[in-house]
Write an enzyme that holds these catalytic residues in place. Structure first.
Site: not given
Length: 337
Positions: A107, A110, A164
């Protein structure tokens, strides 16, 4: 005579049936079964212990473990197989460990997703509906944003960077002008523009292990993300609430250091999938220095946080800017090795 035999046979069957009905099975524990039955006017208990063979599924190794990166020793005895600490202003490398290794980044992806959405200046109040396309079919991860949930782009960006939230991140990429394919191509173009030579993106959440980068590249991304006021604010938000129908959902940061008084964090992002291990990137002010920290492929749920704490104490003890509070304190720190 034949008639007599038939009657005796029938009588035997009747007795057998009664005997069967008289039997009772009782479980005396997880692996113990007792059979209770009557025989010749007495109660007979037969105990049977079942042997259980437990087959443990071996833990899936991360890409870093398979590559042998965890065998690399370092002076701080970090659990992360990859680490990099850079002075943001002077670009001095204070600490490095396997910083050129290219690994899945989970993640941390992101951070690029959020940066591009922020830089696009799309309407933050535009409502976006979570669809079946946003459901994770690769890892089967869960989400409280059910199909049909409608939130603004600004709310989705907040959840993607702070908590997240995978469906939020995917919806942001899916609704980008030109669609998901265009968005992913822009992610890779932005990486190239920033000088991220070892980086590749295939989707906007980080659920795919094909999203890969190096610590050197991620330091460039953190530096760029820090320059964006929206990304700074949302990624360091401790908690956030959104209204979904008649419910109010509470979301929290995935990085507990955000709430710690010992830390002054400018931008941050965490990440985890099995292939990547525990990951963390941050910009933080430590001992009078603005630092960029990257920790990849850390083993253990809380080890990336422990690694960051260890680096912070080490910097305060050995690299504090003269005149800073850390430099004025008498601090002793023993490094391993």
């Amino acid at each position: 005579m034949p008639v007599e035999v038939k009657r005796n046979a029938a009588s035997s069957k009747t007795v057998a049936k009664r005997s069967e009905k008289a039997e009772k099975v009782v479980r005396g524990g997880r692996n113990v079964v007792a059979t209770i039955r009557k025989k010749n006017g007495k109660t007979v208990v037969a105990v049977q212990r079942r042997s259980v063979v437990r087959v443990e599924t071996p833990a899936r190794q991360s890409f870093g473990q398979m590559a042998g990166l965890h065998g690399t020793d370092d002076a701080l005895d970090l659990k992360s197989s990859v680490a990099l600490v850079i002075d943001q202003d002077t670009h001095e490398v204070l600490f490095s460990k396997n910083d050129h290794a290219v690994l899945p980044i989970a993640s941390l992806t992101k951070l690029m997703t959020g940066l591009l959405i922020s830089e696009a200046h799309l309407p933050n109040d535009e409502l976006i509906t979570i669809t079946q396309d946003d459901v994770d079919t690769e890892k089967g991860s869960r989400s409280r944003l059910t199909v049909g949930t409608m939130l603004s782009r600004g709310e989705l960006l907040h959840l993607a960077l702070m908590s997240s939230e995978n469906r939020a991140a995917h919806a942001l990429g899916r609704t980008y002008p030109g669609g998901l394919t265009t968005f992913v191509s822009i992610m890779n173009a932005k990486a190239k523009m920033l000088g991220m030579k070892d980086t590749r993106y295939v989707e906007p959440t980080g659920l795919s292990s094909r999203n890969q980068s190096s610590a050197q590249d991620l330091a460039l991304l953190v530096n760029a993300a820090y320059a964006d006021a929206t990304v700074r604010s949302l990624s360091t938000s401790p908690e956030y609430q959104v209204e979904v129908g008649n419910r109010v959902l509470q979301f929290n940061t995935t990085n507990r250091l955000v709430k710690s008084p010992d830390w002054e964090i400018g931008v941050q992002k965490t990440g985890f999938i099995n292939e990547a291990g525990q990951c963390l990137v941050m910009q933080a002010k430590v001992a009078g220095r603005k630092l960029i920290m990257v920790f990849l492929d850390s083993a253990g749920k809380f080890s990336r946080i422990a690694d960051a704490e260890r680096v912070r104490r080490w910097v305060e003890a050995t690299h504090a800017v003269p005149g800073s509070p850390a430099a004025s304190r008498s601090v002793s720190y023993q490094v391993a090795g």
